[in-house]
Design a protein around this motif. Structure first.
Motif, PDB file in Angstrom:
ATOM      1  N   LYS A  96       0.829  -1.217   0.000  1.00 53.96           N
ATOM      2  CA  LYS A  96       0.000   0.000   0.000  1.00 53.96           C
ATOM      3  C   LYS A  96       0.859   1.261   0.000  1.00 53.96           C
ATOM      4  O   LYS A  96       0.468   2.288   0.534  1.00 53.96           O
ATOM      5  CB  LYS A  96      -0.954  -0.017   1.196  1.00 53.96           C
ATOM      6  N   HIS A  97       2.051   1.127  -0.601  1.00 54.15           N
ATOM      7  CA  HIS A  97       2.964   2.289  -0.612  1.00 54.15           C
ATOM      8  C   HIS A  97       3.086   2.885  -2.016  1.00 54.15           C
ATOM      9  O   HIS A  97       3.268   2.151  -2.999  1.00 54.15           O
ATOM     10  CB  HIS A  97       4.348   1.874  -0.102  1.00 54.15           C
ATOM     11  N   GLU A 129      -4.604   8.284   0.586  1.00 54.02           N
ATOM     12  CA  GLU A 129      -4.166   8.318   1.995  1.00 54.02           C
ATOM     13  C   GLU A 129      -5.361   8.097   2.910  1.00 54.02           C
ATOM     14  O   GLU A 129      -5.271   7.390   3.905  1.00 54.02           O
ATOM     15  CB  GLU A 129      -3.481   9.644   2.310  1.00 54.02           C
ATOM     16  N   PHE A 186      -3.695   4.095   2.241  1.00 53.85           N
ATOM     17  CA  PHE A 186      -2.409   3.969   1.540  1.00 53.85           C
ATOM     18  C   PHE A 186      -1.418   4.952   2.167  1.00 53.85           C
ATOM     19  O   PHE A 186      -1.813   5.965   2.742  1.00 53.85           O
ATOM     20  CB  PHE A 186      -2.569   4.301   0.047  1.00 53.85           C
ATOM     21  N   GLU A 187      -0.130   4.635   1.984  1.00 48.33           N
ATOM     22  CA  GLU A 187       0.910   5.537   2.470  1.00 48.33           C
ATOM     23  C   GLU A 187       1.568   6.186   1.243  1.00 48.33           C
ATOM     24  O   GLU A 187       1.969   5.465   0.315  1.00 48.33           O
ATOM     25  CB  GLU A 187       1.932   4.698   3.245  1.00 48.33           C
ATOM     26  N   ASP A 228       4.518   8.849  -0.276  1.00 48.34           N
ATOM     27  CA  ASP A 228       5.681   9.728  -0.122  1.00 48.34           C
ATOM     28  C   ASP A 228       5.689  10.720  -1.261  1.00 48.34           C
ATOM     29  O   ASP A 228       5.571  10.333  -2.430  1.00 48.34           O
ATOM     30  CB  ASP A 228       6.977   8.902  -0.152  1.00 48.34           C
ATOM     31  N   LYS A 275      13.361   5.945  -0.988  1.00 52.24           N
ATOM     32  CA  LYS A 275      11.946   5.722  -0.631  1.00 52.24           C
ATOM     33  C   LYS A 275      11.383   4.412  -1.161  1.00 52.24           C
ATOM     34  O   LYS A 275      10.355   3.933  -0.672  1.00 52.24           O
ATOM     35  CB  LYS A 275      11.080   6.880  -1.163  1.00 52.24           C
ATOM     36  N   ARG A 285      10.367   0.737  -1.650  1.00 53.50           N
ATOM     37  CA  ARG A 285      10.290  -0.350  -0.676  1.00 53.50           C
ATOM     38  C   ARG A 285       9.701  -1.592  -1.347  1.00 53.50           C
ATOM     39  O   ARG A 285       9.197  -1.499  -2.464  1.00 53.50           O
ATOM     40  CB  ARG A 285       9.355   0.034   0.482  1.00 53.50           C
ATOM     41  N   ASP A 326       7.027  -2.962  -0.607  1.00 49.55           N
ATOM     42  CA  ASP A 326       5.571  -2.831  -0.755  1.00 49.55           C
ATOM     43  C   ASP A 326       5.169  -1.606  -1.598  1.00 49.55           C
ATOM     44  O   ASP A 326       3.999  -1.221  -1.600  1.00 49.55           O
ATOM     45  CB  ASP A 326       4.888  -2.792   0.619  1.00 49.55           C
ATOM     46  N   THR A 327       6.144  -1.007  -2.317  1.00 47.14           N
ATOM     47  CA  THR A 327       5.792   0.108  -3.214  1.00 47.14           C
ATOM     48  C   THR A 327       5.097  -0.478  -4.444  1.00 47.14           C
ATOM     49  O   THR A 327       5.666  -1.336  -5.124  1.00 47.14           O
ATOM     50  CB  THR A 327       7.051   0.887  -3.661  1.00 47.14           C
TER      51      THR A 327
END
Ligand code: PLP
Length: 381
Positions: free
Chosen positions: A89-90, A109, A113-114, A116, A134, A136, A138-139
């Motif tokens: 959820k990134h 958001e 979701f997160e 950046d 940034k 990851r 899970d991106t």
């Protein structure tokens, strides 16, 4: 009128207008209908799709016709995030995206979701190292605009694409609304997975755009209905908007005189830089068709009005924010010096501009400066 607001919208070309009328007269049937007229319209729709995919070098891809850049960006952000949420959820995007990306990301958001938002330097460019930091496991989605609509800064799309491919399975989406036709951008090699196009920025029509993907990947639908466009975008497709989008893309790819834009930008920079109280924004990294300049201690609107009186149409930073008094999020993100923040204007070129118009701009610019120096502003005394 001398029109230098081509980043807000462009004048439709004669060819596009002619096609629009012709398609509406001859191919008005519903492309989903089974009868002959419907099948003929569907064939035209598919032909346009094929042309678009060839232009962006993604013959295996998918074109989803939309009502423009805003809808295509919403579809990409909301649709890809929701479709791949089982993987993570990134999401990563930047601080200077068009509101159609930023507001969609904010909505995500709210859904858990997160996100950046990558910062930019004073030239309006992200650091590839910041993206690397940034990314990851899970991106699931990265969205970076190619050319910023307010200041013209260009992002390192190939480098982003390489990095994202090496490190994750995330979808890489690019908002190419301002860059298509002016800078190379395709969905091949180190290109992104998906991109957004809007017809009215390339001498096509308002109300027409597309989300294009390089492979057979589609986002989850964000509207519901008859399941047109492979279920991704319900609603009867406007064949005339689709055909004229393909036509505008073909024409702009073939005939945009990027060399002229580059020449004009350089000429105007040399001219404007004679005045120390004026600053060029994103001077080193900007796309050829956008020139953003900032006046010290003067409101951008004052310059826009003066040019308007002299028959030259320019704008403050962007059409979306030009009617609000707030400093735009892009100008905040590049940390423009306080005295210049309110004084940003944008000059943007299109196919119908000429050398003579640049000469006229230079004259009116100096008239404006002389007026200011005659006592309107302390900074200009
Ligand atoms: C970079 C960028 N993205 C998206 C859009 C939205 O496109 P449309 O006006 O077709 O909705 C714009 C329009 O200004 C833009 O400049």
């Amino acid at each position: 009128m001398i029109y230098f607001d081509n980043s807000a919208t462009t004048e439709p070309s004669e060819e596009v207008l002619t096609s629009f009328v012709e398609v509406n007269k001859r191919f008005f049937a519903n492309p989903a209908s089974l009868h002959l007229a419907g099948r003929q319209v569907d064939a035209l729709l598919e032909k346009s799709r094929e042309q678009i995919l060839n232009i962006v070098k993604a013959p295996e891809g998918i074109v989803t016709y939309t009502s423009g850049g805003t809808e295509a960006n919403n579809l990409a952000i909301l649709g890809f995030a929701r479709k791949f949420k089982h993987r993570g959820k990134h999401i990563i995007t930047t601080k200077i995206e068009h509101p159609s990306i930023i507001e969609a990301a904010k909505q995500l958001e709210l859904e858990g979701f997160e996100v950046d938002y990558l910062p930019v330097n004073r030239e309006g460019v992200i650091a590839i190292e910041a993206l690397a930091e940034k990314l990851r496991d899970d991106t699931i989605l990265v969205s970076v605009m190619h050319v910023n609509n307010e200041i013209g800064s260009i992002q390192p799309i190939e480098a982003c694409s390489q990095l994202i491919r090496e490190r994750t399975r995330a979808i890489f989406h690019v908002d190419a609304v301002q860059s298509f036709g002016k800078l190379p951008i395709t969905l091949t090699g180190d290109g992104p997975d998906a991109m957004t196009i809007s017809a009215h920025k390339i001498h096509g029509l308002k109300g027409s755009g597309a989300l294009i993907t390089r492979a057979q990947i589609t986002p989850e639908a964000i509207n519901y209905g008859g399941g047109q466009e492979e279920g991704v975008r319900s609603g009867t497709v406007s064949t005339s908007h689709a055909a004229t989008l393909a036509r505008a893309m073909r024409m702009v790819a073939e005939r945009t005189n990027v060399a002229a834009y580059e020449r004009w930008r350089k000429q105007l920079i040399a001219h404007v830089e004679q005045v120390p109280e004026v600053k060029i924004v994103a001077k080193e990294t900007s796309a050829p068709h956008i020139l953003s300049i900032a006046f010290k201690g003067i409101k951008g609107e004052v310059a826009v009005n003066f040019f308007q009186k002299n028959n030259i149409t320019i704008s403050t930073s962007s059409a979306c924010s030009s009617k609000s008094n707030d400093v735009s999020h892009v100008i905040e993100a590049i940390q423009l010096e306080e005295q210049f923040k309110d004084g940003v204007i944008r000059i943007s070129f299109g196919e119908f501009n000429t050398d003579e118009q640049m000469t006229q701009f230079k004259k009116v610019f100096m008239d404006f400066i002389h007026l200011l120096k005659r006592g309107k502003s302390n900074d200009f005394k």
